[in-house]
Design an enzyme around this catalytic site. Sequence first.
Site, mmCIF file in Angstrom:
data_model
loop_
_atom_site.group_PDB
_atom_site.id
_atom_site.type_symbol
_atom_site.label_atom_id
_atom_site.label_comp_id
_atom_site.label_asym_id
_atom_site.label_seq_id
_atom_site.Cartn_x
_atom_site.Cartn_y
_atom_site.Cartn_z
ATOM 1 N N ARG A 23 27.360 48.297 43.767
ATOM 2 C CA ARG A 23 28.026 49.576 43.420
ATOM 3 C C ARG A 23 27.093 50.522 42.674
ATOM 4 O O ARG A 23 27.514 51.226 41.762
ATOM 5 C CB ARG A 23 29.297 49.359 42.607
ATOM 6 C CG ARG A 23 30.209 48.257 43.098
ATOM 7 C CD ARG A 23 30.767 48.500 44.459
ATOM 8 N NE ARG A 23 31.575 47.363 44.910
ATOM 9 C CZ ARG A 23 31.952 47.199 46.168
ATOM 10 N NH1 ARG A 23 31.603 48.071 47.099
ATOM 11 N NH2 ARG A 23 32.693 46.170 46.514
ATOM 12 N N ASN A 59 28.360 39.251 38.840
ATOM 13 C CA ASN A 59 28.214 38.200 39.853
ATOM 14 C C ASN A 59 26.788 37.686 39.673
ATOM 15 O O ASN A 59 25.860 38.122 40.341
ATOM 16 C CB ASN A 59 28.434 38.747 41.257
ATOM 17 C CG ASN A 59 29.860 39.260 41.432
ATOM 18 O OD1 ASN A 59 30.807 38.651 40.964
ATOM 19 N ND2 ASN A 59 30.001 40.389 42.103
ATOM 20 N N LYS A 82 31.838 36.512 34.030
ATOM 21 C CA LYS A 82 32.903 36.679 35.021
ATOM 22 C C LYS A 82 33.132 35.293 35.609
ATOM 23 O O LYS A 82 32.251 34.736 36.242
ATOM 24 C CB LYS A 82 32.462 37.660 36.113
ATOM 25 C CG LYS A 82 33.393 37.734 37.324
ATOM 26 C CD LYS A 82 32.903 38.772 38.349
ATOM 27 C CE LYS A 82 33.792 38.814 39.585
ATOM 28 N NZ LYS A 82 33.356 39.844 40.558
ATOM 29 N N GLU A 124 37.025 36.290 42.362
ATOM 30 C CA GLU A 124 36.338 36.698 43.586
ATOM 31 C C GLU A 124 35.254 35.687 43.971
ATOM 32 O O GLU A 124 34.137 36.052 44.318
ATOM 33 C CB GLU A 124 35.755 38.108 43.412
ATOM 34 C CG GLU A 124 36.839 39.140 43.127
ATOM 35 C CD GLU A 124 36.309 40.561 42.892
ATOM 36 O OE1 GLU A 124 35.155 40.688 42.466
ATOM 37 O OE2 GLU A 124 37.062 41.501 43.148
ATOM 38 N N ARG A 150 35.372 38.447 30.898
ATOM 39 C CA ARG A 150 36.120 39.430 31.693
ATOM 40 C C ARG A 150 37.527 38.942 32.030
ATOM 41 O O ARG A 150 37.719 37.803 32.446
ATOM 42 C CB ARG A 150 35.378 39.749 32.995
ATOM 43 C CG ARG A 150 34.216 40.694 32.774
ATOM 44 C CD ARG A 150 33.526 40.973 34.074
ATOM 45 N NE ARG A 150 33.775 42.285 34.637
ATOM 46 C CZ ARG A 150 33.981 42.529 35.918
ATOM 47 N NH1 ARG A 150 34.049 41.557 36.794
ATOM 48 N NH2 ARG A 150 34.127 43.761 36.349
ATOM 49 N N LYS A 175 39.480 45.656 32.327
ATOM 50 C CA LYS A 175 39.380 46.916 33.070
ATOM 51 C C LYS A 175 40.519 47.845 32.657
ATOM 52 O O LYS A 175 41.606 47.384 32.334
ATOM 53 C CB LYS A 175 39.446 46.668 34.574
ATOM 54 C CG LYS A 175 38.207 45.989 35.121
ATOM 55 C CD LYS A 175 38.191 45.980 36.650
ATOM 56 C CE LYS A 175 36.961 45.208 37.129
ATOM 57 N NZ LYS A 175 36.722 45.339 38.579
ATOM 58 N N ASP A 235 41.868 47.900 39.769
ATOM 59 C CA ASP A 235 40.419 47.978 39.898
ATOM 60 C C ASP A 235 39.906 49.408 39.951
ATOM 61 O O ASP A 235 39.561 49.896 41.025
ATOM 62 C CB ASP A 235 39.986 47.228 41.177
ATOM 63 C CG ASP A 235 38.511 46.877 41.173
ATOM 64 O OD1 ASP A 235 37.870 47.047 40.132
ATOM 65 O OD2 ASP A 235 38.006 46.430 42.223
ATOM 66 N N GLU A 277 32.557 53.899 41.885
ATOM 67 C CA GLU A 277 32.806 52.959 42.986
ATOM 68 C C GLU A 277 33.943 53.423 43.899
ATOM 69 O O GLU A 277 33.799 53.413 45.113
ATOM 70 C CB GLU A 277 33.117 51.575 42.419
ATOM 71 C CG GLU A 277 33.537 50.585 43.488
ATOM 72 C CD GLU A 277 33.881 49.213 42.941
ATOM 73 O OE1 GLU A 277 33.690 48.954 41.752
ATOM 74 O OE2 GLU A 277 34.337 48.373 43.741
#
Length: 837
Positions: free
Chosen positions: A175, A217, A294, A298, A331, A372, A377, A405
Amino acid sequence: MRLFLSTLLLASRLVSAEDGSAAWLRYAPVTQAKNSRLLPAAIIALNSTKSSPVYTAGQELRDGIAGIFSKELNVSTQARRTSSAVIVGTLTAYTNDYGDLEDAEDLEEDGFFLSTEQDQVVIVGHNERGALYGAFEYLSRLAQGDLSPTSFISNPQAPIRWTNEWNNLDGSIERGYAGPSIFFRDGFVLENVTRAAEYARLLASIRINGIIINNVNANATLLTARNIEGLARLADAIRPYGIQLGISLNFASPRDLGGLSSFDPLDPKVDAWWMNITTQIYAKVPDMIGYLVKANSEGQPGPLTYNRTLADGANMFARAVRPYGGVVMFRAFVYDNHISPANWKADRANAQLEFFQHLDGKFDENVVVQIKYGPIDFQVREPASPLFGALHNTSTAIELQVTQEYLGHQCHLVYLAPLWKEILGSDLRADSRSSKVKDIVSGSRFKRPLGGYAGVVNVGTNSTWLGSHLAMSNLYAYGRLAWDASLESEAILQDWTRLTFGLDQEVLDTITDMSMKSWPAYENYSGNLGIQTLTDILYTHFGPNPASQDNNGWGQWTRADKASIGMDRTVKNGTGNAGHYPPEVAQIYENIETTPDNLLLWFHHVPYTQRLKSGKTVIQHFYDAHYEGADTAQAFVRQWESLKSKVDNERWNHIMFRQTFQAGHALVWRDSINQFYHNLSEIPDESKRVGNHPYRIEAEQMSLVGYKLYSVNPFHAASRHTAIVTNSNSSAGIATANITFVSGTYDVAVNYYDIIGGKARYQLEIDNRTIGKWTGNLEDKLGHAPSIYLDGHSATRITFKGVEVRHGETVRITGQPNGMEPAPIDYISFLPPGVVD
Ligand SMILES: *[C@@H]1O[C@H](CO)[C@@H](O)[C@H](O)[C@H]1NC(C)=O
Ligand SMILES: *[C@@H]1O[C@H](CO)[C@@H](O)[C@H](O)[C@H]1NC(C)=O
Ligand SMILES: *[C@@H]1O[C@H](CO)[C@@H](O)[C@H](O)[C@H]1NC(C)=O
Ligand SMILES: *[C@@H]1O[C@H](CO)[C@@H](O)[C@H](O)[C@H]1NC(C)=O
Ligand SMILES: *[C@@H]1O[C@H](CO)[C@@H](O)[C@H](O)[C@H]1NC(C)=O
Ligand SMILES: *[C@@H]1O[C@H](CO)[C@@H](O)[C@H](O)[C@H]1NC(C)=O
Ligand SMILES: *[C@@H]1O[C@H](CO)[C@@H](O)[C@H](O)[C@H]1NC(C)=O
Ligand SMILES: *[C@@H]1O[C@H](CO)[C@@H](O)[C@H](O)[C@H]1NC(C)=O
Ligand SMILES: *[C@@H]1O[C@H](CO)[C@@H](O)[C@H](O)[C@H]1NC(C)=O
Ligand SMILES: *[C@@H]1O[C@H](CO)[C@@H](O)[C@H](O)[C@H]1NC(C)=O
Ligand SMILES: *[C@@H]1O[C@H](CO)[C@@H](O)[C@H](O)[C@H]1NC(C)=O
Ligand SMILES: *[C@@H]1O[C@H](CO)[C@@H](O)[C@H](O)[C@H]1NC(C)=O
């Protein structure tokens, strides 16, 4: 009385080589040398250690005053009595040398005191970075032509003011829209850390105090010996700016890098492995700020793999960094991306509370749960995450996105401070008391020791940092709000504008007007009434694709069908999410009458014919808002055009190019979304615009040689669902049509698709006059995530203005394919003056 130099003296002069790298720290001249009598005659910075932010402050003051006033000052690091100087140092250093400073008694960590009295300036920080912040504040005033005397203390509202940079070790950025990483390449930390230091300078000027340099990630190879050396190099480069480095961790590192058989947080071997690696890092980076994690999200590994709680996972890291004063940001973005759309009560927005509420009070003191801003998101409109109101015994931070994003990849102007302010100002009424998000994350509402802000920025090597000059107002505003969330969006923007473009009133007014309209405009032509940004969530998150939201496990559903739309998040009949808020707020969202229009479809499933408080139906609001938003984007082009003589060419051209792109892409958005819901609901637009385009010649209706029809997917990304592409990837195609419009002057617009993997060339002719030639090379110019398909991401427009056209003439487009780009065309518009369609 405030004394503004700009009114007394010559207006700012444009400086050369405006490639954006100086951002808002340009120190452009604002005055003539003769007025430098108002300035101090020397700089005294009370620290001679080069890595000290106080030393940096001295250098910065010298450079700034030289740039702004052409006055060269010497910097001394020795205290001395003098009648004309700017003195900068920590409170301790200052009082040692100059005696007590009563005015600075209320300084808190990172805070500063600034006092200016003509040529006597005192800048005192509670700590070293505070002193640097004060120096930047003084310079910001000078650069804005403000030499009025002042004396005040400024303390931060929150201790954590960090950026997150989603940089991968291979140099790519998740992103990111401004070129490759300034931290990594080919698996390792860069040798050259100059750019990282320049970034730290920018961040220090907006009082950011930490950078998490790698993607959430995360890749375990960040923790190899060679990369730990690299971390030390980076930390050394940013330390003179008072910025500390932190890293994201891959939860499975003990297995993937350490060779252990497990990464169970309660396995002593795993715990010892993390202790060991943490010790190694602190040996090289003694001031590392901490870890960001994180986990179980995902596809990322985490403690749930071993039936351990998320708190077990977070606390393992907390134990490791605690001896060094480190913090663990954990997170809250944990959710199952395989939920079933068939289940009316399933809701991704419920995941945060389900995963975290029962863990309240179970996290170690140096853990901060990073939430967040909304429950899903980074959408164009979300309510504040209910988790902010639910964790009373846990420190929290809000995660904001500077990188756009879901908001146009920096190819659309979207000034985000108003969006952030709306969330930060949301009052969640926990225990029926004032509980604004900004007071929760600052730590004050629930008396937490930690808290603050994490901004996902994703700068790259591009000289503009974010890929767009105007997008930098978002980075600037992020820092300013993290320090003081009560600042007004417009005031922040105007500081940024003066620093970035100078003091001209028309420039200021125009950029203010464009920027303040930009979020409402984007919301208008992307997704309204709380339905989310209707972008392609399964691909690049850039262009429109409302159907991609539904019928998959990601849970960003709109539940649109022929008759109705919206997520039923009520307790009485829906997912129960409204009930995740404290009772006073829950009651507002539960009831369709009290839910604000702009969140109606977030909380309620309603017929398209449902009346809003404005009196319009939902569907008519969709149609109207999309037209109004796209119109606003057209106006931005004219507004920016009007500044041609007032902004340097380099930046003017760059911005003109992007605003023109945005204007064209706003039409793509408008028509896609309107076509989609028009097709689905079969409810006509009261104003008869949707599906009715009298100025267009559809490419598929032209006479084609070497071109063939192509059914675009998603269908609504093409006018009347169909485009044309060349028959082969090598030979040109020609599309011809007779012009049946009355003779006159038109703006001729061509809508085409610019995909990655080729640079098709186009030529537009009317009879035998060449109107224009262009190349499909936006992938080199825009920096947004590209598409390999004809879709809402690649759809774009080029316009030729003021073309003389006669009835009965022939219009011809020749498309020369290149690589895998088959010179795709959607339609041509002949637009009479004042019409855009
Ligand atoms: C000077 O800076 C160094 C490095 O940041 C620091 O260790 C030292 O305490 C500072 N001295 C004073 C007097 O602030
Ligand atoms: C600045 O320093 C230079 C070199 O030390 C010296 O020659 C000059 O006189 C100084 N200027 C002022 C204004 O003190
Ligand atoms: C992690 O980094 C290494 C070294 O650069 C690379 O080989 C590997 O593919 C990366 N892993 C992932 C999942 O990206
Ligand atoms: C390091 O990077 C900076 C900024 O990008 C550049 O100006 C400089 O030339 C580079 N230095 C080396 C030794 O490559
Ligand atoms: C970390 O582990 C390595 C390998 O087992 C060992 O050599 C080293 O001494 C340990 N370091 C620390 C700080 O415990
Ligand atoms: C986790 O718990 C579930 C249910 O309690 C059990 O079925 C499963 O085997 C456990 N998994 C592990 C890895 O311990
Ligand atoms: C949270 O803190 C309050 C007040 O300090 C305390 O009464 C309560 O027991 C705590 N709850 C948990 C779950 O730790
Ligand atoms: C910055 O990105 C633009 C495209 O947005 C590109 O044209 C330009 O060459 C890039 N500049 C640098 C220095 O990377
Ligand atoms: C209640 O939920 C059902 C799905 O379970 C839905 O079909 C229906 O429209 C909802 N009713 C109301 C009044 O929202
Ligand atoms: C957005 O749309 C609304 C509703 O149609 C309209 O009132 C408003 O002026 C529009 N704002 C912008 C900036 O486009
Ligand atoms: C244009 O008009 C002429 C004469 O009516 C006709 O022969 C020709 O086919 C038309 N061309 C196109 C592309 O429609
Ligand atoms: C085409 O161009 C020639 C000159 O190159 C000109 O004489 C002729 O009038 C043009 N035809 C049309 C239809 O414009």
